[in-house]
Enzyme design. Structure first.
Site, PDB file in Angstrom:
ATOM      1  N   GLU A 295     -26.608 -13.950  19.696  1.00 40.61           N
ATOM      2  CA  GLU A 295     -27.435 -13.513  18.559  1.00 40.61           C
ATOM      3  C   GLU A 295     -28.358 -12.445  19.110  1.00 40.61           C
ATOM      4  OE1 GLU A 295     -29.981 -12.407  16.435  1.00 40.61           O
ATOM      5  OE2 GLU A 295     -31.102 -14.257  16.800  1.00 40.61           O
ATOM      6  N   CYS A 329     -36.068 -11.490  15.059  1.00 41.93           N
ATOM      7  CA  CYS A 329     -34.723 -10.910  15.114  1.00 41.93           C
ATOM      8  C   CYS A 329     -34.195 -10.646  13.710  1.00 41.93           C
ATOM      9  CB  CYS A 329     -33.780 -11.841  15.868  1.00 41.93           C
ATOM     10  SG  CYS A 329     -33.682 -13.507  15.181  1.00 41.93           S
TER      11      CYS A 329
END
Length: 593
Positions: A295, A329
């Site tokens: 990720e 993120c």
């Protein structure tokens, strides 16, 4: 009539009993966690504490910890060497062999103990996160507490269901078989997690790994080791309370060498971080063919159509870019607003941002805290400067508050930039900070093209008064997660997988897919009516094969799969004839094999 009446009464009684049982609190023991060295009781004054100045260059054998908002020194932790990491993994492997046989009842009790402690100690957990990363208490509650509690409650409600064997259709040729998928523990999961949400970043992979029967070794960021090591104590206490083996969960500290050693030692690696480091992780994992989930951040588009409620969307937009000082993120990083409402939207968000106060989160009331990473404020300003040099303008900025004369340079004001375009770095590079660049668009086709014009593909948010229109736009954006008329709500739905495409990585954590990603997925087929019906090879294809073996196979294929039912029936009759044919078929003749 009387039967229906009895059924209604029984149904009502059952529902009432279930409701009354819900009112009875579960028997969950409390745990004690030592907080003596992490709670600021006011004894640390200027006389017995000092400001830490981070060293430049290669790190030492110690991980130094400090508060980003004040640069107050917090202590240090060892930077583990590769041999030490391998020993930690070896101990975790031994513990996992025991834990693999644990019951779901024991695993659920572990989760309940954690949940109870989290709810009862929210302020402590948030304060420690705030000190170590610079975020406000509200941001910590949203990003650390709520997300983790949601994951725990989802696992309690559904985790066992999705790890039980799943039966699948066996197909036409295997009607006499049952087919199922089993989910077994992989072994030792390795996780390398970032600093932005230290509590949740540890608990997120740990919960999935432990509940699915694995052990886990987590390498935490050197920028959040102080808080992470305290949060590890909570996990240790909860594991001990349910009689779990020691070393089932481990947290290690260090730098790049520590992470590299972990990658080559575990059965699977989960990495959350930058694309550059993600590529290094992949290269290292390729040496041992260790599976990876990556990720790697994003550049999420925030799309506002002309039929959206601007006043409603403005508050969500500002939260999307300022949550955790923009260090997310899945933060909103590119804003596309329809030209018909562009001026109105800009005016609304500027009004909100100008009311935002930035400062040390624990020194008084402030809306946004510090930037965690050293020198990151300089990079943020360089992104702003690049945009200004190319024709953009600053429409509004937030205010500094509670900053004394000894303030450090870890603060950056929320900044709204208008007249931006895709030639500017702020629209291409992940900012990871409180910058809101806003760009106009004229049509749905244009905004879809703009949203896809990025090397990242994690998520997006789309706002429109017409949900069908919003969903149509969403279906054409190449990304992993989408929120319609909201921002980041997909992550709070813990039944959903989380992850992206392109430079945002691959694989998924969270949800059913993330839980099963911690498993060895095993396919199993067996006889449905054993031992009464056993699998045997049809006579024509037994060795040595008969002369009509290929003819038999052709008929069998037609009988099972032909689109015409009458042709299938004729072929099956032919199959039966060949199976019941008692005439010999010499093995030395010409064979269609």
């Amino acid at each position: 009539m009387s039967i229906w009446w009895v059924a209604m009464v029984l149904g009502f009684a059952y529902a009432a009993c279930r409701f009354l049982l819900m009112l009875i609190p579960p028997n969950v023991p409390s745990i004690d966690v030592d907080t003596s060295d992490v709670v600021d009781d006011g004894s640390q004054t200027k006389d017995n504490s000092f400001i830490y100045i981070p060293r430049r260059g290669r790190p030492t054998d110690k991980v130094q910890c400090y508060e980003p908002a004040t640069m107050k020194y917090l202590g240090f932790f060892p930077a583990l060497q590769p041999d030490e990491v391998k020993e930690h993994v070896a101990q975790a492997k031994k513990a996992q062999k025991i834990w693999a046989n644990s019951s779901f009842k024991q695993r659920r009790q572990f989760l309940r103990i954690l949940l109870k402690y989290i709810i009862e100690h929210q302020e402590l957990i948030c304060e420690i996160s705030s000190r170590d990363t610079g975020k406000t208490m509200v941001d910590a509650s949203l990003g650390e507490i709520m997300t983790t509690c949601e994951k725990i409650t989802w696992l309690l409600a559904e985790g066992e269901r999705w790890l039980k064997p799943e039966y699948r259709s066996s197909g036409r040729s295997m009607l006499h078989k049952t087919a199922r998928v089993e989910f077994h523990p992989l072994g030792v999961i390795g996780a390398i997690v970032p600093w932005n949400y230290p509590f949740h970043n540890i608990f997120n992979p740990m919960l999935a790994a432990v509940f699915s029967g694995n052990s886990i070794v987590i390498k935490v960021s050197e920028h959040a080791s102080w808080s992470s090591c305290f949060y590890f104590r909570i996990i240790q206490a909860a594991l001990a309370a349910v009689g779990a083996p020691e070393n089932l969960v481990d947290v290690i500290t260090g730098f790049a060498e520590t992470g590299e050693a972990l990658v080559s030692s575990v059965d699977k690696i989960i990495f959350v971080g930058s694309p550059g480091v993600g590529k290094m992780i992949m290269r290292k994992a390729s040496e041992t063919l260790t599976p990876v989930t990556l990720e790697l951040g994003g550049k999420d588009a925030f799309i506002v159509c002309e039929d959206a409620d601007v006043t409603h969307v403005a508050q969500i937009a500002v939260r999307g870019v300022l949550q955790g000082s923009g260090q997310n993120c899945a933060g909103a990083e590119r804003f596309y607003v329809h030209r018909d409402i562009y001026s109105s939207f800009v005016a609304q968000v500027v009004k909100i941002v100008k009311s935002v106060t930035v400062g040390p989160p624990l020194a008084g009331k402030c809306d946004m805290g510090a930037i965690c990473m050293p020198d990151h404020t300089e990079r943020l300003q360089s992104l702003v400067n690049d945009a200004l040099d190319k024709g953009a303008e600053i429409a509004g900025r937030g205010n500094f508050g509670n900053l004394g004369s000894d303030a450090v340079d870890q603060f950056f004001p929320p900044t709204i930039i208008v007249n931006v375009n895709h030639s500017m770095q702020v629209m291409q590079e992940e900012a990871f900070g409180p910058i809101m660049p806003i760009m106009k668009f004229s049509s749905d086709e244009e905004v879809i093209r703009l949203a896809n014009d990025s090397k990242y593909g994690l998520g997006c948010a789309i706002f429109s008064g017409n949900q069908r229109r919003a969903n149509k736009i969403a279906s054409q954006i190449y990304c992993g997660v989408v929120a319609i008329n909201d921002f980041a709500s997909t992550y709070m739905c813990q039944s959903l997988p989380f992850g992206g495409v392109k430079h945002s990585g691959f694989g998924r954590f969270a949800g059913i897919e993330g839980l099963r990603a911690c498993c060895l997925v095993k396919s199993v087929a067996q006889d449905r009516w054993w031992p009464y019906v056993k699998s045997i090879l049809p006579k024509p294809i037994q060795y040595p094969v008969s002369d009509n073996a290929f003819e038999f196979q052709m008929s069998l294929v037609e009988g099972l799969y032909d689109l015409n039912m009458w042709d299938r029936l004729r072929a099956l009759i032919n199959v039966v004839k060949m199976l019941t044919d008692r005439s010999p078929h010499p093995a030395n003749g010409r064979r269609m094999d």
